[in-house]
Design an enzyme around this catalytic site. Structure first.
Site, mmCIF file in Angstrom:
data_model
loop_
_atom_site.group_PDB
_atom_site.id
_atom_site.type_symbol
_atom_site.label_atom_id
_atom_site.label_comp_id
_atom_site.label_asym_id
_atom_site.label_seq_id
_atom_site.Cartn_x
_atom_site.Cartn_y
_atom_site.Cartn_z
ATOM 1 N N GLN A 125 0.881 -1.255 0.143
ATOM 2 C CA GLN A 125 -0.015 0.094 0.001
ATOM 3 C C GLN A 125 0.915 1.242 -0.124
ATOM 4 O O GLN A 125 0.396 2.441 -0.304
ATOM 5 C CB GLN A 125 -0.915 0.106 1.313
ATOM 6 C CG GLN A 125 -1.923 -1.134 1.351
ATOM 7 C CD GLN A 125 -2.935 -0.968 2.446
ATOM 8 O OE1 GLN A 125 -2.380 -1.638 3.368
ATOM 9 N NE2 GLN A 125 -3.910 -0.379 2.236
ATOM 10 N N LEU B 254 -7.445 1.740 3.668
ATOM 11 C CA LEU B 254 -6.773 3.008 3.463
ATOM 12 C C LEU B 254 -6.515 3.304 1.964
ATOM 13 O O LEU B 254 -6.493 4.390 1.357
ATOM 14 C CB LEU B 254 -5.511 2.934 4.080
ATOM 15 C CG LEU B 254 -5.554 3.118 5.627
ATOM 16 C CD1 LEU B 254 -4.256 3.073 6.195
ATOM 17 C CD2 LEU B 254 -6.453 4.115 6.129
ATOM 18 N N HIS C 157 -7.206 -9.187 5.912
ATOM 19 C CA HIS C 157 -7.124 -7.870 4.999
ATOM 20 C C HIS C 157 -5.688 -7.547 4.564
ATOM 21 O O HIS C 157 -5.436 -7.618 3.414
ATOM 22 C CB HIS C 157 -7.697 -6.899 5.826
ATOM 23 C CG HIS C 157 -7.985 -5.620 4.987
ATOM 24 N ND1 HIS C 157 -9.134 -5.170 4.533
ATOM 25 C CD2 HIS C 157 -7.216 -4.579 4.571
ATOM 26 C CE1 HIS C 157 -9.008 -4.231 3.889
ATOM 27 N NE2 HIS C 157 -7.771 -3.794 3.683
#
Length: 178
Positions: free
Chosen positions: A46, A87, A128
């Site tokens: 990410q 996010l 996740h």
């Protein structure tokens, strides 16, 4: 985000560095991102790093999130559907089915083994974030009908991302407008 992250090698873990980054510094930067985004977990993918490293905030009381390198999930039991956000997809919230409990193994920043049995929110966080390391987003876990419902939100986020990339490539905004 759609690519599977590679495992950190034993040498990289021993040196505490990979892909030009000190792993402890990377974890510190990821923690800042996690706190700023008010998240409970973050995967290295990410933040643009294609290595198997994640942070999981199991305290929810402002403690330091746990860093796990080369995480592996096993022995998932039960099934729970609950709402998740991400996010990487701000504003998108969807119901995702996850195991109620899982075992987590990997190593910490010092190369020491990590072995946990987690349930509830902690199990959801690890699942996740490992999904991120495998190139899977929460929208990939949805059925066709649910995916169609969030398609517009995801398309808008993709458009915003492409626009930001174009602005970065063009140093003068006036030139970009021409």
């Amino acid at each position: 985000l759609a690519k599977r992250a590679r495992e950190l090698t034993g040498d990289e873990i021993a040196r505490g560095a990979a892909e030009g980054w000190n792993l402890a510094d990377l974890v510190d930067r990821m923690q800042v991102t996690l706190v700023a985004g008010k998240g409970v977990g973050l995967a290295a993918t990410q933040v643009g790093m294609g290595v198997r490293l994640l942070l999981a905030d199991l305290s929810r009381e402002g403690g330091r999130p746990m860093a796990v390198l080369n995480p592996v999930l096993s022995d998932g039991h039960g099934g729970v559907v609950d709402e998740e956000g991400c996010l990487s997809l701000p504003g998108v919230r969807v119901k995702v089915k996850r195991f109620a409990s899982v075992k987590v193994s990997g190593v910490d920043l010092k190369g020491e083994p990590v072995r946990l049995e987690v349930e509830g929110l902690a199990a959801r966080i690890f699942q996740h974030e490992v999904d991120h390391l495998d190139g899977i987003l929460i929208v990939n876990r949805l059925g066709m009908a649910a995916r169609l419902m969030v398609r517009r939100q995801v398309a808008e986020l993709e458009d915003e991302y492409r626009l930001r990339l174009r602005r970065k490539k063009t140093p003068n905004a006036a030139v970009a407008a021409k």
